[in-house]
Design an enzyme around this catalytic site. Structure first.
Site, PDB file in Angstrom:
ATOM      1  CG  HIS A  17      -1.874  -1.024   1.407  1.00 38.61           C
ATOM      2  ND1 HIS A  17      -1.973  -1.814   2.532  1.00 38.61           N
ATOM      3  CD2 HIS A  17      -2.856  -1.447   0.561  1.00 38.61           C
ATOM      4  CE1 HIS A  17      -2.970  -2.671   2.383  1.00 38.61           C
ATOM      5  NE2 HIS A  17      -3.513  -2.474   1.204  1.00 38.61           N
ATOM      6  CE  LYS A  41     -10.650  -7.858   1.356  1.00 36.56           C
ATOM      7  NZ  LYS A  41      -9.593  -6.882   1.035  1.00 36.56           N
ATOM      8  NE  ARG A  90      -2.747  -7.512  -4.590  1.00 31.31           N
ATOM      9  CZ  ARG A  90      -3.551  -7.821  -3.600  1.00 31.31           C
ATOM     10  NH1 ARG A  90      -3.056  -8.006  -2.398  1.00 31.31           N
ATOM     11  NH2 ARG A  90      -4.843  -7.972  -3.784  1.00 31.31           N
ATOM     12  CB  SER A 127      -4.242  -6.617   4.507  1.00 33.20           C
ATOM     13  OG  SER A 127      -3.846  -5.339   4.097  1.00 33.20           O
TER      14      SER A 127
HETATM   15  O1  PNS Z   1      -8.491  -2.940   0.526  1.00 36.51           O
HETATM   16  P1  PNS Z   1      -9.744  -3.473  -0.118  1.00 36.51           P
HETATM   17  O2  PNS Z   1     -10.557  -4.292   0.870  1.00 36.51           O
HETATM   18  O3  PNS Z   1      -9.494  -4.203  -1.397  1.00 36.51           O
HETATM   19  O4  PNS Z   1     -10.608  -2.163  -0.492  1.00 36.51           O
HETATM   20  C1  PNS Z   1     -11.884  -2.286  -1.086  1.00 36.51           C
HETATM   21  C2  PNS Z   1     -12.656  -0.979  -0.890  1.00 36.51           C
HETATM   22  C3  PNS Z   1     -12.799  -0.667   0.594  1.00 36.51           C
HETATM   23  C4  PNS Z   1     -11.928   0.150  -1.593  1.00 36.51           C
HETATM   24  C5  PNS Z   1     -14.066  -1.191  -1.543  1.00 36.51           C
HETATM   25  O5  PNS Z   1     -14.692  -2.275  -0.928  1.00 36.51           O
HETATM   26  C6  PNS Z   1     -14.922   0.056  -1.444  1.00 36.51           C
HETATM   27  O6  PNS Z   1     -14.770   0.981  -2.229  1.00 36.51           O
HETATM   28  N1  PNS Z   1     -15.843   0.082  -0.438  1.00 36.51           N
HETATM   29  C7  PNS Z   1     -16.728   1.205  -0.219  1.00 36.51           C
HETATM   30  C8  PNS Z   1     -18.162   0.893  -0.754  1.00 36.51           C
HETATM   31  C9  PNS Z   1     -18.187   1.059  -2.265  1.00 36.51           C
HETATM   32  O7  PNS Z   1     -18.105   2.162  -2.778  1.00 36.51           O
HETATM   33  N2  PNS Z   1     -18.274  -0.087  -2.998  1.00 36.51           N
HETATM   34  C10 PNS Z   1     -18.160  -0.093  -4.447  1.00 36.51           C
HETATM   35  C11 PNS Z   1     -19.471   0.050  -5.163  1.00 36.51           C
HETATM   36  S1  PNS Z   1     -20.471  -1.375  -5.054  1.00 36.51           S
END
Ligand code: PNS
Length: 159
Positions: A17, A41, A90, A127
């Site tokens: 990150h 998660k 990645r 993570s």
């Molecule tokens: O580190 P991650 O878990 O891959 O991050 C994913 C994250 C938190 C960026 C994603 O789940 C997210 O944007 N969550 C907020 C809710 C949202 O906008 N979802 C996308 C539209 S359905």
């Protein structure tokens, strides 16, 4: 102002990150690290703990700040006048999900997503892997900063 957000669960933040955040900070005038909930998660650390680790590990970059949000990422972007979302890729396995998110977010709000290739040294890092290793006493000192390593050890020890 060219403002970007690096969103994620950051549970916890890793060198992978931080590599993306640092490189984003060289491309944009200001970068917000947004700690968001990922409903798919279960988290090891609270949002406040994750923000604290993100703040401590990004403090050296003057144009980076840390925030949190409990809602849609596009609503955060709208409220904070963020023009770009920056995400690391990645491997091909990240692509399907990230492309879907980028397209949904573009359609809903017009916010662009910029993908950065993860540095090869971090391509295996996540993570989830860090938490799994730490849970069984594995050494994650090359994967996360000391402050995160200490927090993982404490959490594994039940603190
Ligand atoms: O580190 P991650 O878990 O891959 O991050 C994913 C994250 C938190 C960026 C994603 O789940 C997210 O944007 N969550 C907020 C809710 C949202 O906008 N979802 C996308 C539209 S359905």
């Amino acid at each position: 102002m060219k403002l970007a957000v690096c969103p994620g669960s950051f549970d916890p933040i890793t060198f992978g990150h931080l590599d993306i955040i640092e490189r984003a900070s060289q491309q944009f005038e200001e970068v917000i690290v947004a700690v968001l909930a990922n409903r798919t998660k279960a988290s090891l650390f609270t949002v406040e703990e994750r923000m604290d680790m993100a703040r401590k590990t990004t403090a050296q970059w003057r144009n980076v700040r840390v925030d949190s949000w409990h809602g849609l990422l596009v609503d955060y972007c709208k409220e904070n006048k963020v023009q770009s979302i920056v995400k690391g890729l990645r491997a091909v396995s990240d692509f399907d999900y990230e492309l879907q998110m980028a397209q949904i977010n573009l359609q809903h709000s017009g916010v662009e997503t910029m993908f950065m290739a993860t540095a090869p040294a971090h391509s295996f890092l996540s993570s989830s892997i860090v938490k799994e290793l730490a849970h069984y006493g594995g050494d994650v000192s090359t994967m996360v900063p000391d402050v995160v390593n200490d927090a993982l050890k404490a959490r594994v020890a039940g603190k």
